[in-house]
Design an enzyme around this catalytic site. Sequence first.
Site, mmCIF file in Angstrom:
data_model
loop_
_atom_site.group_PDB
_atom_site.id
_atom_site.type_symbol
_atom_site.label_atom_id
_atom_site.label_comp_id
_atom_site.label_asym_id
_atom_site.label_seq_id
_atom_site.Cartn_x
_atom_site.Cartn_y
_atom_site.Cartn_z
ATOM 1 N N ASP A 438 0.912 -1.334 -0.016
ATOM 2 C CA ASP A 438 -0.094 0.108 0.030
ATOM 3 C C ASP A 438 0.960 1.269 0.001
ATOM 4 O O ASP A 438 2.190 1.020 0.327
ATOM 5 C CB ASP A 438 -0.817 0.047 1.136
ATOM 6 C CG ASP A 438 -1.776 1.316 1.319
ATOM 7 O OD1 ASP A 438 -2.313 1.843 0.301
ATOM 8 O OD2 ASP A 438 -1.606 1.851 2.307
ATOM 9 N N ASP A 622 -1.456 -0.720 5.895
ATOM 10 C CA ASP A 622 -1.744 -0.040 7.348
ATOM 11 C C ASP A 622 -3.206 0.537 7.355
ATOM 12 O O ASP A 622 -3.717 0.671 8.496
ATOM 13 C CB ASP A 622 -0.960 1.318 7.494
ATOM 14 C CG ASP A 622 -1.250 2.585 6.613
ATOM 15 O OD1 ASP A 622 -1.717 2.337 5.528
ATOM 16 O OD2 ASP A 622 -1.183 3.528 7.518
ATOM 17 N N ASP A 626 -7.316 -1.585 3.767
ATOM 18 C CA ASP A 626 -6.246 -2.528 3.456
ATOM 19 C C ASP A 626 -6.799 -3.925 4.105
ATOM 20 O O ASP A 626 -5.968 -5.104 3.859
ATOM 21 C CB ASP A 626 -4.801 -2.400 3.720
ATOM 22 C CG ASP A 626 -4.405 -1.105 2.917
ATOM 23 O OD1 ASP A 626 -4.765 -1.185 1.759
ATOM 24 O OD2 ASP A 626 -3.737 -0.152 3.749
#
Length: 749
Positions: A438, A622, A626
């Site tokens: 991410d 995080d 996600d």
Amino acid sequence: MTEALDLSAFVQRLEEGGCRIEFAVEGVKDAAAIHAIEHALRPLPGLTRARVNFSEQRLLVEWTDGLEPALIVERVRALGHRIYPFSPRLREEDFEAAQARWLLRCLAVAAFAAMNIMLLSISVWAGNVSDITPETRDFFHWVSALVVLPAAAFAGQPFFRSAIRALSRRSLNMDVPISLGVLLALAISVFETLRHAEHAYFDSAIMLLVFLLAGRYLDQAMRRKTRSYAANLSALRAPTASRIDADGTVALVPAAALRPGEIVLLRPGERAPVDGIIVEGRSEIDQSLVTGETAPVAVGAGHEVYAGSLNFGGALSIRVKTAGAGTFLDEIERLLDGAIQQKSAYVRLADRAARLYAPVVHSMAALTVIFWLVAGASVHDAIIAAIAVLIITCPCALALAVPAVQVVAAGALFRAKIILSAGDAIERFADVDMVVFDKTGTLTLPELGVEADDDAPSGLVERAARLALASHHPLAVALARLSREQTPVADAQELLGSGVRAMIDGAEARLGSPGFCGLEAEAARLRETHPGASLIAFRHGGQATIFRIRQKLRADAASVVAALRRRGLEIVILSGDAAPAVRSCAQALGVADWRADMRPGEKLAFLAELKKNGRKPLMVGDGMNDAPALAAAHASLSPITASGLAQAAADALFLGDLLAPVDAALDISRRAKSLMRQNLAFAVIYNMVAVPLAVAGLATPLIAAAAMSGSSIVVTLNSLRARGAARPVSPGAASAAARGASRLNEARP
């Protein structure tokens, strides 16, 4: 925690809200238990859904009218599981922690008994080669029985209960031969004591339990996983909503009672109770739940808002699209739950090695009895030989082969600033063949960084930072960290949706949107040259400036990405952020494969496609958006600053501002898995040598117990080699990485 915990209240709630109920189920240890429960419930009339959540130890059941909930409870109890209606109050109780405490008590009892029994055994062993009388030896044996029998009855419960459950399902697991070996050793010891024989095996039985409980406790310690994601989701749900009725009055109603098309009022500081479209008002909202981007987003009429989004600025009128079940929050929970279920089907290394173990051991023991009876031996001698086979092949080395390495490797990972939250995380990390990152909060730091024009006077920056102390806006909070004085400007006034103003040295100072400060033209130029930055303007008298606020790359992001490439791993960036910001980050790191504007379901689909093609991706993220991807990936990591939902879904967490733990996790885990395989290979070789000796009658139960203990010691010593696997980042390397990333950040457009 009684079995009949408020079942009537749950049934009443079902009648009010539909045929759906969740139960807490204890003792779901593996995929076989999940299959057994779901298979047992499937024939119930009217049942439409029965799903066991392995991570949460919960059973979700849905049915049409006509099915009695008591039938569900009876079916599950018949399989040997405790079951009771799930309650949020029970969420506070960590079942895995309670199980670990119970195992520790069992281990303490077994160890205490073993220490005392060995004193008696040494006396008997020494006396048998000197001058001990039969009466004294019998006395020591009976004292040993009084110590060991109740201790084994208590300490052996984890194995006995598991074996009974397996046999009730007409199946075998590792605990069946363990239980059989311990019980037979105790039974033959009592029989030998009654016969005034020289040897009894109370010490062997209790030592077996000590070793096996130690392995079971170590394994349990690694399998404890947080159970907080439902609570994190609940914290984002607004239970009530302010509905605007046709006559313009505002009524406070339950969010679940809202219908599509109704209008709700969302005040500043409130979380959206529904998914909907803004019909009136302008504001800034935090929609990190969807995009992962923590910077507030300006919204107005026509923009979409999701349940759980936080409103920072002005009041908004929102037309309801979805309320209650079916909102974006529910979609995340559904995706996360499904991803966890898929991951729970992963078969661990020790489980794969143990599949054929129980039937092979039982067959060997049975053949030993038959062999000696055919050879003319007495029933007593044949049983003694069979017990030796069961003890010498007791899966102690096998039981310790994986968890012993796990615990040592977990220590090495902790020194590398990694905290494991899943028992099989090490094995997953070792198999990874690509890494999916991410962007926001993962490749970049979670805190917003502030950039100012080089020619901005330092005094102007200080005044802006002090004025920012008077605002709770995220951009202002980031700017406020630059203030040397932590005293806000007196009499500051915040205007919702615009900014904050105050009188400083006799002149008005304004901090907020470029329009609020009269700097729209300058802001338009900055948006072209810095597309990934959020802007906050400051004007004081005749001086003015605009600050660019955005997340910066972690100091070692570039070096870690390069190190992962040297391992032969493919790198991909998946982000819910806008394309310009993601492109800038990918270019800085040299990552060619990147995707922007991705929702949680799209990330999940991307990972599912990878796994379908045989890939084993590591997901590093995080945000709450996600969480489903973290749960679905073959392995997953989150920073310690991640949302609670992401932490709950990840296999491990890493500490600090550096990304080096990602590389360290793979390095340590690959070495650890190699040691696991070595331990399992040794356990196989040990059995190939020891079993023939036991079958041939050359190993008494006492010698068998000693051999078993020796194999466990060898496995443990080999496992300690995992301590040398950690490769902490040196200060020089970290400093060089920091300088490199700093240059990358400065070079970003």
